[in-house]
Write a protein that holds these residues in place. Structure first.
Motif, PDB file in Angstrom:
ATOM      1  N   SER A 198      16.120  20.719   1.728  1.00 53.56           N
ATOM      2  CA  SER A 198      16.993  20.879   0.556  1.00 53.56           C
ATOM      3  C   SER A 198      18.472  20.862   0.969  1.00 53.56           C
ATOM      4  O   SER A 198      19.325  20.391   0.206  1.00 53.56           O
ATOM      5  N   VAL A 199      18.772  21.350   2.169  1.00 56.37           N
ATOM      6  CA  VAL A 199      20.155  21.298   2.667  1.00 56.37           C
ATOM      7  C   VAL A 199      20.586  19.844   2.841  1.00 56.37           C
ATOM      8  O   VAL A 199      21.692  19.451   2.466  1.00 56.37           O
ATOM      9  N   PHE A 200      19.696  19.024   3.395  1.00 59.14           N
ATOM     10  CA  PHE A 200      19.976  17.606   3.591  1.00 59.14           C
ATOM     11  C   PHE A 200      20.172  16.898   2.252  1.00 59.14           C
ATOM     12  O   PHE A 200      21.123  16.133   2.071  1.00 59.14           O
ATOM     13  N   VAL A 201      19.287  17.159   1.294  1.00 61.32           N
ATOM     14  CA  VAL A 201      19.367  16.532  -0.028  1.00 61.32           C
ATOM     15  C   VAL A 201      20.685  16.890  -0.711  1.00 61.32           C
ATOM     16  O   VAL A 201      21.357  16.034  -1.299  1.00 61.32           O
ATOM     17  N   SER A 202      21.062  18.155  -0.620  1.00 57.27           N
ATOM     18  CA  SER A 202      22.308  18.606  -1.263  1.00 57.27           C
ATOM     19  C   SER A 202      23.529  18.004  -0.572  1.00 57.27           C
ATOM     20  O   SER A 202      24.477  17.550  -1.231  1.00 57.27           O
ATOM     21  N   ALA A 203      23.520  17.988   0.759  1.00 59.04           N
ATOM     22  CA  ALA A 203      24.667  17.477   1.508  1.00 59.04           C
ATOM     23  C   ALA A 203      24.883  15.990   1.253  1.00 59.04           C
ATOM     24  O   ALA A 203      26.026  15.527   1.150  1.00 59.04           O
ATOM     25  N   LYS A 204      23.796  15.242   1.140  1.00 55.97           N
ATOM     26  CA  LYS A 204      23.895  13.798   0.921  1.00 55.97           C
ATOM     27  C   LYS A 204      23.921  13.441  -0.561  1.00 55.97           C
ATOM     28  O   LYS A 204      24.053  12.263  -0.906  1.00 55.97           O
ATOM     29  N   ARG A 205      23.766  14.440  -1.436  1.00 59.92           N
ATOM     30  CA  ARG A 205      23.772  14.232  -2.885  1.00 59.92           C
ATOM     31  C   ARG A 205      22.722  13.179  -3.286  1.00 59.92           C
ATOM     32  O   ARG A 205      23.003  12.223  -4.010  1.00 59.92           O
ATOM     33  N   LEU A 206      21.516  13.393  -2.811  1.00 55.72           N
ATOM     34  CA  LEU A 206      20.430  12.461  -3.095  1.00 55.72           C
ATOM     35  C   LEU A 206      19.771  12.781  -4.432  1.00 55.72           C
ATOM     36  O   LEU A 206      19.689  13.939  -4.836  1.00 55.72           O
ATOM     37  N   VAL A 207      19.312  11.742  -5.105  1.00 56.58           N
ATOM     38  CA  VAL A 207      18.601  11.897  -6.372  1.00 56.58           C
ATOM     39  C   VAL A 207      17.339  11.050  -6.319  1.00 56.58           C
ATOM     40  O   VAL A 207      17.163  10.199  -5.439  1.00 56.58           O
ATOM     41  N   ALA A 208      16.437  11.314  -7.252  1.00 56.23           N
ATOM     42  CA  ALA A 208      15.212  10.518  -7.341  1.00 56.23           C
ATOM     43  C   ALA A 208      15.576   9.040  -7.496  1.00 56.23           C
ATOM     44  O   ALA A 208      16.459   8.682  -8.284  1.00 56.23           O
ATOM     45  N   GLY A 209      14.917   8.205  -6.757  1.00 57.39           N
ATOM     46  CA  GLY A 209      15.231   6.772  -6.763  1.00 57.39           C
ATOM     47  C   GLY A 209      15.950   6.332  -5.509  1.00 57.39           C
ATOM     48  O   GLY A 209      15.876   5.162  -5.122  1.00 57.39           O
ATOM     49  N   ASP A 210      16.670   7.261  -4.855  1.00 57.32           N
ATOM     50  CA  ASP A 210      17.252   6.956  -3.551  1.00 57.32           C
ATOM     51  C   ASP A 210      16.126   6.864  -2.529  1.00 57.32           C
ATOM     52  O   ASP A 210      15.007   7.340  -2.768  1.00 57.32           O
ATOM     53  N   SER A 211      16.419   6.281  -1.386  1.00 55.41           N
ATOM     54  CA  SER A 211      15.406   6.146  -0.341  1.00 55.41           C
ATOM     55  C   SER A 211      15.871   6.817   0.944  1.00 55.41           C
ATOM     56  O   SER A 211      17.066   6.844   1.243  1.00 55.41           O
ATOM     57  N   VAL A 212      14.907   7.352   1.673  1.00 52.88           N
ATOM     58  CA  VAL A 212      15.163   7.942   2.984  1.00 52.88           C
ATOM     59  C   VAL A 212      14.273   7.246   3.993  1.00 52.88           C
ATOM     60  O   VAL A 212      13.113   6.943   3.716  1.00 52.88           O
ATOM     61  N   LEU A 213      14.812   6.954   5.174  1.00 52.93           N
ATOM     62  CA  LEU A 213      14.018   6.320   6.210  1.00 52.93           C
ATOM     63  C   LEU A 213      14.152   7.093   7.516  1.00 52.93           C
ATOM     64  O   LEU A 213      15.204   7.673   7.811  1.00 52.93           O
ATOM     65  N   PHE A 214      13.066   7.127   8.267  1.00 60.29           N
ATOM     66  CA  PHE A 214      13.018   7.771   9.575  1.00 60.29           C
ATOM     67  C   PHE A 214      12.635   6.741  10.627  1.00 60.29           C
ATOM     68  O   PHE A 214      11.762   5.900  10.392  1.00 60.29           O
ATOM     69  N   ILE A 215      13.298   6.813  11.785  1.00 64.82           N
ATOM     70  CA  ILE A 215      13.035   5.897  12.899  1.00 64.82           C
ATOM     71  C   ILE A 215      12.710   6.708  14.146  1.00 64.82           C
ATOM     72  O   ILE A 215      13.400   7.684  14.456  1.00 64.82           O
ATOM     73  N   TRP A 216      11.663   6.307  14.866  1.00 66.69           N
ATOM     74  CA  TRP A 216      11.330   6.876  16.172  1.00 66.69           C
ATOM     75  C   TRP A 216      11.512   5.767  17.190  1.00 66.69           C
ATOM     76  O   TRP A 216      10.820   4.761  17.158  1.00 66.69           O
ATOM     77  N   ASN A 217      12.513   5.912  18.093  1.00 71.43           N
ATOM     78  CA  ASN A 217      12.825   4.812  18.995  1.00 71.43           C
ATOM     79  C   ASN A 217      12.111   4.946  20.337  1.00 71.43           C
ATOM     80  O   ASN A 217      11.353   5.894  20.581  1.00 71.43           O
ATOM     81  N   GLU A 218      12.373   3.986  21.211  1.00 74.27           N
ATOM     82  CA  GLU A 218      11.685   3.946  22.502  1.00 74.27           C
ATOM     83  C   GLU A 218      12.089   5.097  23.412  1.00 74.27           C
ATOM     84  O   GLU A 218      11.396   5.379  24.398  1.00 74.27           O
ATOM     85  N   LYS A 219      13.209   5.732  23.130  1.00 77.52           N
ATOM     86  CA  LYS A 219      13.666   6.868  23.931  1.00 77.52           C
ATOM     87  C   LYS A 219      13.167   8.191  23.357  1.00 77.52           C
ATOM     88  O   LYS A 219      13.668   9.261  23.711  1.00 77.52           O
ATOM     89  N   ASN A 220      12.193   8.107  22.459  1.00 76.67           N
ATOM     90  CA  ASN A 220      11.623   9.295  21.811  1.00 76.67           C
ATOM     91  C   ASN A 220      12.686  10.100  21.057  1.00 76.67           C
ATOM     92  O   ASN A 220      12.711  11.331  21.097  1.00 76.67           O
ATOM     93  N   GLN A 221      13.558   9.372  20.374  1.00 75.56           N
ATOM     94  CA  GLN A 221      14.584   9.996  19.540  1.00 75.56           C
ATOM     95  C   GLN A 221      14.280   9.702  18.078  1.00 75.56           C
ATOM     96  O   GLN A 221      13.814   8.614  17.734  1.00 75.56           O
ATOM     97  N   LEU A 222      14.559  10.686  17.230  1.00 73.45           N
ATOM     98  CA  LEU A 222      14.314  10.541  15.794  1.00 73.45           C
ATOM     99  C   LEU A 222      15.633  10.358  15.066  1.00 73.45           C
ATOM    100  O   LEU A 222      16.585  11.122  15.274  1.00 73.45           O
ATOM    101  N   PHE A 223      15.718   9.341  14.236  1.00 76.82           N
ATOM    102  CA  PHE A 223      16.907   9.067  13.435  1.00 76.82           C
ATOM    103  C   PHE A 223      16.508   9.003  11.964  1.00 76.82           C
ATOM    104  O   PHE A 223      15.352   8.697  11.633  1.00 76.82           O
ATOM    105  N   LEU A 224      17.453   9.288  11.084  1.00 80.03           N
ATOM    106  CA  LEU A 224      17.192   9.137   9.652  1.00 80.03           C
ATOM    107  C   LEU A 224      18.397   8.538   8.962  1.00 80.03           C
ATOM    108  O   LEU A 224      19.540   8.734   9.378  1.00 80.03           O
ATOM    109  N   GLY A 225      18.110   7.781   7.938  1.00 79.15           N
ATOM    110  CA  GLY A 225      19.162   7.143   7.157  1.00 79.15           C
ATOM    111  C   GLY A 225      18.800   7.165   5.690  1.00 79.15           C
ATOM    112  O   GLY A 225      17.676   7.525   5.314  1.00 79.15           O
ATOM    113  N   ILE A 226      19.746   6.779   4.858  1.00 79.59           N
ATOM    114  CA  ILE A 226      19.497   6.755   3.416  1.00 79.59           C
ATOM    115  C   ILE A 226      19.945   5.425   2.830  1.00 79.59           C
ATOM    116  O   ILE A 226      20.799   4.741   3.384  1.00 79.59           O
TER     117      ILE A 226
END
Length: 391
Positions: A198-226
Motif C-alpha cells: 500500500s505504501v508503494f501504491v500510494s507513493a506511485k499514485r497507482l489506480v486500477a488499470g495501471d500495470s506493474v511489472l517485476f523482473i528477476w535478472n541473471e544477477k538474482n536481483q529483483l526490479f519493478l516498474g509501472i
C-alpha cells in the motif's frame, strides 16, 4: 506527461543522473520497443515525431503551422547518442537521442555499406506484468500475484513455514528500494504482496488499470516498474509550450539540422507514440526497397497485449499512398492503408508503415523489378541498385 520537443527544457533531475537499468527501461517501454544502437545510421521521420506530439497533447497538427520545404519526409542520420530516462514524478520512460543528418556524399556511400540492423531487443526474459484491479489498489488489501508468475520471478518460498512468507526487496527505475512481504495464504491459497504494498501504491499514485511489472535478472536481483493506463489529458500549465509551438519547434530544429548537417536532439516517448519514428537504416531500406507489396496482399503485424506479451494480427492491404500529400509528399510514413480481420480493428491504426508489417507473400528481389508502389524517384544523388526499375 513528458512531451517530446526540442523546444522543451529536459534538464536532468534527481533520479535521472544514474544510468537506468536497460532491461527495466525496455520492459516499461513495451515488448515491441528496441532502441537503435549508438554509432549506426537511422532514418528519422519528423512526420512521426509530430504524431507523438499530437498523441501527447490530444491535438492534431493545425493547418497554420508553417511548412519546411527543405525538410525531407525521411531524414537519414548518424545516431551519436541514446540516453534512457524516466520521469521522476510519473516513472514515464522516454529516450533522448542525438542525431546528425548525413551529407549528400555520405548518403551516396551509405547505401553501398553493409546493412546496420543494430543490436537485438533488450527485453528481459524473466518477468511478469499485471494490470492492477480495484482490489490490488485497495488500502485494505494487497497485490494478488498470479501463481505461475510468482513461482517464475520471485525467489522460492519455504513451504515448510506456516504460512510460507519472505521479504522481497525490489528496485525501481530511479534505484529506489521497495520492500514487500510475500506470503502464500488464503482459501484457496494464493500469492500476495502485503506489508509495503500500500505504501508503494500510494507513493506511485497507482489506480486500477495501471500495470506493474517485476523482473528477476541473471544477477538474482529483483526490479519493478509501472506503466500507467491512458488518462484523459488535463489542462496544461501555462509554462508548458503549446502544442503548435512544439510542432513548429521540432520541425524547425530538424530543418536547420538538415540544412547545416548539424546535430539535433529529439525525445522519444514509446508509451505516447503510436509508432517508432527513428528506425535503423537497414530496416528501412529492406522494407521500402527490397519488399514487394500490392493492394490486396495479406500481411501480419505484431501488437502488444494487455499483459505485455505480443500477438500477431492479420490484415489486408487496401491502398498505398501518402498519408499527407500536401505537407509530406513522397513520404513512407504510414503509406500503407490496411483493413484488419479482427473485431478489434477499430482500436488499430488504419494506416501503417512498410517496416511494421510482414507480407505473407514474398517475391525475390532479383531479377524482378521494384513494385508499382515506388512512384517517387530514388533520392537525388543516390546510386541505383542493379536491375532496379522505378515507375
Amino acid at each position: 506527461m513528458r512531451l517530446s520537443s526540442p523546444g522543451l527544457n529536459h534538464q536532468s533531475q534527481e533520479g535521472e543522473k544514474k544510468c537506468l537499468n536497460s532491461e527495466l527501461w525496455h520492459a516499461c517501454a513495451g515488448p515491441l520497443v528496441s532502441l537503435p544502437s549508438v554509432g549506426t545510421r537511422v532514418v528519422y521521420f519528423p512526420q512521426g515525431h509530430s504524431e507523438q506530439v499530437a498523441a501527447s497533447t490530444n491535438k492534431e497538427v493545425d493547418s497554420h503551422i508553417p511548412n519546411y520545404p527543405n525538410l525531407p519526409p525521411q531524414l537519414i542520420c548518424q545516431l551519436h547518442n541514446v540516453t534512457m530516462h524516466a520521469d521522476v514524478e510519473t516513472d514515464e520512460v522516454y529516450a533522448q537521442m542525438t542525431l546528425q543528418p548525413l551529407s549528400q556524399q555520405e548518403q551516396k556511400e551509405v547505401y553501398l555499406l553493409p546493412s546496420e540492423l543494430g543490436t537485438a531487443n533488450k527485453q528481459p526474459t524473466n518477468y511478469f506484468c499485471k494490470t492492477l484491479t480495484a482490489s490490488d489498489t485497495s488500502t485494505h488489501g494487497g497485490f494478488s500475484v498470479p501463481r505461475r508468475a510468482a513461482e517464475k520471478v520471485f525467489p522460492p518460498l519455504d513451504y515448510s513455514q506456516q504460512p510460507p512468507c519472505q521479504e522481497l526487496i525490489a528496485r525501481d527505475l530511479h534505484d529506489n528500494e521497495w520492500k514487500f512481504r510475500h506470503i502464500f495464504r488464503g482459501q484457496p491459497k494464493r500469492h500476495l504482496l502485503t506489508t509495503g504494498w500500500s505504501v508503494f501504491v500510494s507513493a506511485k499514485r497507482l489506480v486500477a488499470g495501471d500495470s506493474v511489472l517485476f523482473i528477476w535478472n541473471e544477477k538474482n536481483q529483483l526490479f519493478l516498474g509501472i506503466r500507467r493506463a491512458s488518462r484523459p489529458q488535463t489542462v496544461m500549465p501555462s509554462s508548458v509550450l503549446s502544442s503548435d509551438s512544439m510542432h513548429i519547434g521540432l520541425l524547425a530544429a530538424a530543418a536547420h539540422a538538415a540544412a547545416t548537417n548539424s546535430r539535433f536532439t529529439i525525445f522519444y516517448n514509446p508509451r505516447a507514440s503510436p509508432s517508432e519514428f527513428v528506425i535503423p537504416l537497414g530496416k528501412y531500406v529492406k522494407a521500402v526497397y527490397h519488399t514487394r507489396v500490392s493492394v490486396g496482399m495479406r500481411f501480419r503485424m505484431l501488437f502488444e497485449t494487455e499483459e505485455s506479451s505480443v500477438r500477431r494480427y492479420m490484415g489486408t492491404i487496401t491502398g498505398i499512398g501518402d498519408l499527407d500529400p500536401v505537407r509530406w509528399p513522397n513520404s513512407h510514413w504510414r503509406s500503407v492503408k490496411v483493413g484488419w480481420d479482427e473485431s478489434t480493428a477499430g482500436e488499430k491504426q488504419p494506416r501503417v508503415s512498410l517496416w511494421e508489417i510482414e507480407p505473407l507473400t514474398t517475391f525475390p528481389m532479383y531479377p524482378s523489378p521494384f513494385p508499382l508502389r515506388l512512384k517517387r524517384p530514388w533520392p537525388t544523388g543516390l546510386p541505383t541498385f542493379p536491375g532496379m526499375l522505378l515507375r
